[in-house]
Design an enzyme around this catalytic site. Sequence first.
Site, PDB file in Angstrom:
ATOM      1  N   ASN A 276      52.766  -3.600   8.578  1.00 34.55           N
ATOM      2  CA  ASN A 276      52.139  -3.748   9.903  1.00 34.55           C
ATOM      3  C   ASN A 276      52.696  -5.025  10.512  1.00 34.55           C
ATOM      4  O   ASN A 276      52.957  -5.986   9.792  1.00 34.55           O
ATOM      5  CB  ASN A 276      50.606  -3.843   9.752  1.00 34.55           C
ATOM      6  CG  ASN A 276      49.863  -3.522  11.038  1.00 34.55           C
ATOM      7  OD1 ASN A 276      50.160  -4.086  12.095  1.00 34.55           O
ATOM      8  ND2 ASN A 276      48.891  -2.624  10.957  1.00 34.55           N
TER       9      ASN A 276
ATOM     10  N   GLN B 272      47.618  10.048  10.970  1.00 38.11           N
ATOM     11  CA  GLN B 272      46.545  10.138  11.958  1.00 38.11           C
ATOM     12  C   GLN B 272      47.132  10.494  13.317  1.00 38.11           C
ATOM     13  O   GLN B 272      46.409  10.739  14.271  1.00 38.11           O
ATOM     14  CB  GLN B 272      45.832   8.787  12.079  1.00 38.11           C
ATOM     15  CG  GLN B 272      45.117   8.365  10.813  1.00 38.11           C
ATOM     16  CD  GLN B 272      44.755   6.888  10.878  1.00 38.11           C
ATOM     17  OE1 GLN B 272      43.715   6.511  11.390  1.00 38.11           O
ATOM     18  NE2 GLN B 272      45.627   6.041  10.359  1.00 38.11           N
TER      19      GLN B 272
ATOM     20  N   HIS C 270      44.393  14.344  12.037  1.00 36.39           N
ATOM     21  CA  HIS C 270      43.706  14.456  13.327  1.00 36.39           C
ATOM     22  C   HIS C 270      44.229  15.623  14.173  1.00 36.39           C
ATOM     23  O   HIS C 270      44.082  15.612  15.397  1.00 36.39           O
ATOM     24  CB  HIS C 270      43.832  13.140  14.114  1.00 36.39           C
ATOM     25  CG  HIS C 270      42.969  12.049  13.551  1.00 36.39           C
ATOM     26  ND1 HIS C 270      43.179  10.714  13.800  1.00 36.39           N
ATOM     27  CD2 HIS C 270      41.866  12.109  12.758  1.00 36.39           C
ATOM     28  CE1 HIS C 270      42.254   9.992  13.174  1.00 36.39           C
ATOM     29  NE2 HIS C 270      41.454  10.815  12.538  1.00 36.39           N
TER      30      HIS C 270
ATOM     31  N   SER D  11      45.315   0.411  12.279  1.00 39.11           N
ATOM     32  CA  SER D  11      44.362  -0.699  12.330  1.00 39.11           C
ATOM     33  C   SER D  11      43.247  -0.531  11.299  1.00 39.11           C
ATOM     34  O   SER D  11      42.563  -1.478  10.957  1.00 39.11           O
ATOM     35  CB  SER D  11      43.755  -0.791  13.726  1.00 39.11           C
ATOM     36  OG  SER D  11      43.077   0.423  14.037  1.00 39.11           O
TER      37      SER D  11
ATOM     38  N   CYS E 216      41.265  29.571  29.220  1.00 35.37           N
ATOM     39  CA  CYS E 216      41.732  30.569  28.258  1.00 35.37           C
ATOM     40  C   CYS E 216      42.047  31.880  28.972  1.00 35.37           C
ATOM     41  O   CYS E 216      41.191  32.431  29.661  1.00 35.37           O
ATOM     42  CB  CYS E 216      40.638  30.789  27.208  1.00 35.37           C
ATOM     43  SG  CYS E 216      41.004  32.110  26.039  1.00 35.37           S
TER      44      CYS E 216
ATOM     45  N   ASP F 108      51.491  13.310  17.253  1.00 36.10           N
ATOM     46  CA  ASP F 108      52.732  13.420  18.030  1.00 36.10           C
ATOM     47  C   ASP F 108      53.807  14.287  17.392  1.00 36.10           C
ATOM     48  O   ASP F 108      54.859  14.511  17.975  1.00 36.10           O
ATOM     49  CB  ASP F 108      53.288  12.009  18.312  1.00 36.10           C
ATOM     50  CG  ASP F 108      53.491  11.184  17.035  1.00 36.10           C
ATOM     51  OD1 ASP F 108      53.745  11.761  15.962  1.00 36.10           O
ATOM     52  OD2 ASP F 108      53.399   9.936  17.131  1.00 36.10           O
TER      53      ASP F 108
ATOM     54  N   CYS G 232      39.436  34.676  27.619  1.00 33.08           N
ATOM     55  CA  CYS G 232      37.993  34.732  27.898  1.00 33.08           C
ATOM     56  C   CYS G 232      37.556  33.824  29.050  1.00 33.08           C
ATOM     57  O   CYS G 232      36.381  33.824  29.414  1.00 33.08           O
ATOM     58  CB  CYS G 232      37.201  34.405  26.632  1.00 33.08           C
ATOM     59  SG  CYS G 232      37.188  32.658  26.238  1.00 33.08           S
TER      60      CYS G 232
ATOM     61  N   ARG H  80      45.002   0.586  20.035  1.00 31.45           N
ATOM     62  CA  ARG H  80      44.315  -0.705  20.099  1.00 31.45           C
ATOM     63  C   ARG H  80      45.330  -1.836  20.086  1.00 31.45           C
ATOM     64  O   ARG H  80      46.498  -1.606  19.830  1.00 31.45           O
ATOM     65  CB  ARG H  80      43.344  -0.835  18.906  1.00 31.45           C
ATOM     66  CG  ARG H  80      42.307   0.258  18.939  1.00 31.45           C
ATOM     67  CD  ARG H  80      41.433   0.348  17.703  1.00 31.45           C
ATOM     68  NE  ARG H  80      40.572   1.523  17.846  1.00 31.45           N
ATOM     69  CZ  ARG H  80      40.969   2.784  17.643  1.00 31.45           C
ATOM     70  NH1 ARG H  80      42.197   3.035  17.219  1.00 31.45           N
ATOM     71  NH2 ARG H  80      40.158   3.795  17.845  1.00 31.45           N
TER      72      ARG H  80
HETATM   73  N1  APR Z   1      55.197  -1.397  13.387  1.00 29.43           N
HETATM   74  C1  APR Z   1      54.145  -1.440  12.543  1.00 29.43           C
HETATM   75  N2  APR Z   1      52.873  -1.562  12.940  1.00 29.43           N
HETATM   76  C2  APR Z   1      52.648  -1.645  14.269  1.00 29.43           C
HETATM   77  C3  APR Z   1      53.690  -1.628  15.218  1.00 29.43           C
HETATM   78  C4  APR Z   1      55.028  -1.495  14.732  1.00 29.43           C
HETATM   79  N3  APR Z   1      56.095  -1.456  15.543  1.00 29.43           N
HETATM   80  N4  APR Z   1      53.127  -1.712  16.450  1.00 29.43           N
HETATM   81  C5  APR Z   1      51.808  -1.795  16.279  1.00 29.43           C
HETATM   82  N5  APR Z   1      51.497  -1.759  14.958  1.00 29.43           N
HETATM   83  C6  APR Z   1      50.174  -1.753  14.320  1.00 29.43           C
HETATM   84  C7  APR Z   1      49.102  -2.574  15.022  1.00 29.43           C
HETATM   85  O1  APR Z   1      49.122  -3.919  14.567  1.00 29.43           O
HETATM   86  C8  APR Z   1      47.826  -1.842  14.613  1.00 29.43           C
HETATM   87  O2  APR Z   1      47.298  -2.357  13.391  1.00 29.43           O
HETATM   88  O3  APR Z   1      49.707  -0.423  14.353  1.00 29.43           O
HETATM   89  C9  APR Z   1      48.293  -0.398  14.375  1.00 29.43           C
HETATM   90  C10 APR Z   1      47.830   0.570  15.440  1.00 29.43           C
HETATM   91  O4  APR Z   1      46.423   0.687  15.382  1.00 29.43           O
HETATM   92  P1  APR Z   1      45.625   1.683  16.355  1.00 29.43           P
HETATM   93  O5  APR Z   1      46.179   1.595  17.728  1.00 29.43           O
HETATM   94  O6  APR Z   1      44.185   1.449  16.154  1.00 29.43           O
HETATM   95  O7  APR Z   1      46.073   3.131  15.812  1.00 29.43           O
HETATM   96  P2  APR Z   1      45.491   3.982  14.619  1.00 29.43           P
HETATM   97  O8  APR Z   1      45.047   3.115  13.500  1.00 29.43           O
HETATM   98  O9  APR Z   1      46.498   5.040  14.323  1.00 29.43           O
HETATM   99  O10 APR Z   1      44.244   4.650  15.321  1.00 29.43           O
HETATM  100  C11 APR Z   1      43.472   5.556  14.594  1.00 29.43           C
HETATM  101  O11 APR Z   1      42.198   6.051  16.562  1.00 29.43           O
HETATM  102  O12 APR Z   1      41.924   6.648  18.814  1.00 29.43           O
HETATM  103  C12 APR Z   1      42.030   7.081  17.507  1.00 29.43           C
HETATM  104  O13 APR Z   1      42.465   9.281  16.886  1.00 29.43           O
HETATM  105  C13 APR Z   1      43.120   8.103  17.286  1.00 29.43           C
HETATM  106  O14 APR Z   1      44.417   8.525  15.289  1.00 29.43           O
HETATM  107  C14 APR Z   1      43.928   7.517  16.149  1.00 29.43           C
HETATM  108  C15 APR Z   1      42.917   6.623  15.476  1.00 29.43           C
HETATM  109 ZN    ZN Z   2      38.970  32.095  24.856  1.00 34.21          ZN
END
Ligand code: APR
Ligand code: ZN
Length: 256
Positions: A216, A103, A121, A192, A150, A106, A153, A38
């Site tokens: 953050n 979460q 996750h 986030s 697979c 990677d 199967c 996001r």
């Molecule tokens: N350092 C610190 N924070 C950062 C940086 C950085 N370099 N770059 C971005 N951010 C912050 C953003 O401000 C944001 O608050 O990281 C956060 C990323 O938020 P998301 O993209 O929503 O990621 P996340 O919270 O891990 O998403 C949760 O959503 O789609 C699903 O399963 C997926 O595990 C994921 C879950």
């Molecule tokens: Zn299978």
Amino acid sequence: MLQQNSLIKAADLLSKSSFTVAFTGAGISVESGIPPFRGPGGIWNQYDPKVLDLNYFHLHPQESWIVIKEIFYDFFQNIEPNPAHKTLALWESQNSVNVVITQNIDHLHQKAGSQNVIDFHGNAHRLVCLSCHWKTEDFQSLLKNLPPLCPKCGEILKPDFVFFGENIPQLAYQNAFEAAQKAEVFIIIGTSGEVSPANQIPVIAKQNGAVIIEINNDKSLYTNNLTDIYLSGKASEILLALQHIINENNKNHYHA
Ligand code: APR
Ligand code: ZN
């Protein structure tokens, strides 16, 4: 509080804590070259998250897999941990971080050397069969034709990470909430706070008395209500700044 004061306070709390949990999201891997989900440059601005919806995936496996492969298997190739992952691994080796709950799918915490990692996750490094539950980590050749099938199967294989509408792996769920309950210091890094049930883990930590430190470069859903000490900046810069203060404190202590 000025940021320097907050950093000093956070470093002090980390040094004194007897049980510290780090909770990480996509933001910690941004400096490794992986876009967040996001916010600016987010994956979900470019792609429709419906491809990770379990029902949609069942109905449209090929369309979903084309996008999944591009995001999670083509983009994510050759990525390396950055100083933020490495600092958490160092702290674990020094007993100042006890558990990392991530979460992210990677595998970068493990690659940096963290051992006690809860993949809340799941993980992109395995594929699992939706029918017979066969799993494999050796799947490059299976991705030549999408969707991958697979070999046992013939059913469709799915990445072994949690899709929207899917349950969290039971052990990860249990271990994460247990760790949160025990935490004296709980550091939230680069998330986030928008995705449930993961976003409840820091809430449980706080309810059980943990001090919440948040790193953050922008505000999250936690910043104005749950967070006790907010450190604004990139994950690696802030973690290295904390490490620097901890080092200086240790030097002063030993030479006193
Ligand atoms: N350092 C610190 N924070 C950062 C940086 C950085 N370099 N770059 C971005 N951010 C912050 C953003 O401000 C944001 O608050 O990281 C956060 C990323 O938020 P998301 O993209 O929503 O990621 P996340 O919270 O891990 O998403 C949760 O959503 O789609 C699903 O399963 C997926 O595990 C994921 C879950
Ligand atoms: Zn299978």
